[in-house]
Write a protein that holds these residues in place. Structure first.
Motif, mmCIF file in Angstrom:
data_model
loop_
_atom_site.group_PDB
_atom_site.id
_atom_site.type_symbol
_atom_site.label_atom_id
_atom_site.label_comp_id
_atom_site.label_asym_id
_atom_site.label_seq_id
_atom_site.Cartn_x
_atom_site.Cartn_y
_atom_site.Cartn_z
ATOM 1 N N LEU A 89 0.879 -1.167 0.000
ATOM 2 C CA LEU A 89 0.000 0.000 0.000
ATOM 3 C C LEU A 89 0.915 1.215 0.000
ATOM 4 O O LEU A 89 1.730 1.379 0.912
ATOM 5 N N LEU A 90 0.791 2.049 -1.007
ATOM 6 C CA LEU A 90 1.757 3.115 -1.272
ATOM 7 C C LEU A 90 1.096 4.485 -1.334
ATOM 8 O O LEU A 90 0.174 4.698 -2.126
ATOM 9 N N ASP A 91 1.605 5.394 -0.513
ATOM 10 C CA ASP A 91 1.186 6.792 -0.600
ATOM 11 C C ASP A 91 1.986 7.447 -1.727
ATOM 12 O O ASP A 91 3.145 7.092 -1.960
ATOM 13 N N LEU A 92 1.405 8.390 -2.418
ATOM 14 C CA LEU A 92 2.117 9.078 -3.502
ATOM 15 C C LEU A 92 2.936 10.259 -3.009
ATOM 16 O O LEU A 92 4.027 10.511 -3.493
ATOM 17 N N ASN A 93 2.392 10.997 -2.063
ATOM 18 C CA ASN A 93 2.990 12.264 -1.643
ATOM 19 C C ASN A 93 3.964 12.046 -0.489
ATOM 20 O O ASN A 93 3.591 12.106 0.670
ATOM 21 N N MET A 94 5.222 11.786 -0.852
ATOM 22 C CA MET A 94 6.264 11.570 0.148
ATOM 23 C C MET A 94 7.493 12.393 -0.218
ATOM 24 O O MET A 94 7.711 12.689 -1.387
ATOM 25 N N PRO A 95 8.295 12.732 0.791
ATOM 26 C CA PRO A 95 9.516 13.502 0.526
ATOM 27 C C PRO A 95 10.582 12.642 -0.155
ATOM 28 O O PRO A 95 10.498 11.416 -0.148
#
Length: 137
Positions: free
Chosen positions: A57-63
């Motif tokens: 499960l992957l979030d798109l908005n990451m640093p």
């Protein structure tokens, strides 16, 4: 019969991580959640090629490395590209959605504002993948 899943959750927001753990607990699901707070941490977990997750499960908005960049790295690796990857994000940007499907995601889920809706979406997603025949590494 549903199988328990090994889930790699890649999420930089601690509230979202707690929300996922709370949801899995609430659903009384026996899924094993491994947390990575950014893409670099996730790549370190995956590079051993041992005990690979059943789904990501992957979030798109990451640093640093964003979700799309991580996805590109993942799908270029012959040992990892088979892992179903589901985007779990607040971004409904059509360009992001199309790019993610082009790279090879297995699903794109928008995080709803209401917790009840979030629980419902996570329950459906995890239930679906728990009845699939997943390729073990």
């Amino acid at each position: 019969m549903k199988n328990s899943l090994k889930v790699l959750l890649i999420e930089d927001n601690m509230i979202e991580i707690m929300k996922m753990n709370r949801t899995v607990s609430l659903l009384e699901a026996k899924h094993e959640i491994t947390e990575a707070k950014n893409a670099e941490e996730a790549l370190a977990i995956l590079e051993t090629k041992e005990n690979l997750p059943d789904i990501i499960l992957l979030d798109l908005n990451m640093p640093k490395i964003n979700g799309i960049e991580f996805l590109s790295i993942l799908k270029k690796d012959a040992d990892l590209r088979h892992i179903p990857t589901i985007i779990l994000t607040t971004s409904d940007n059509r360009k992001d959605i199309l790019e993610c499907y082009r790279i090879g995601i297995s699903g794109y889920i928008l995080k709803p504002l209401k917790y009840e809706d979030y629980v419902s979406k996570i329950e459906i997603a995890l239930s679906y993948w728990s009845i699939n025949e997943l390729k073990s590494a």
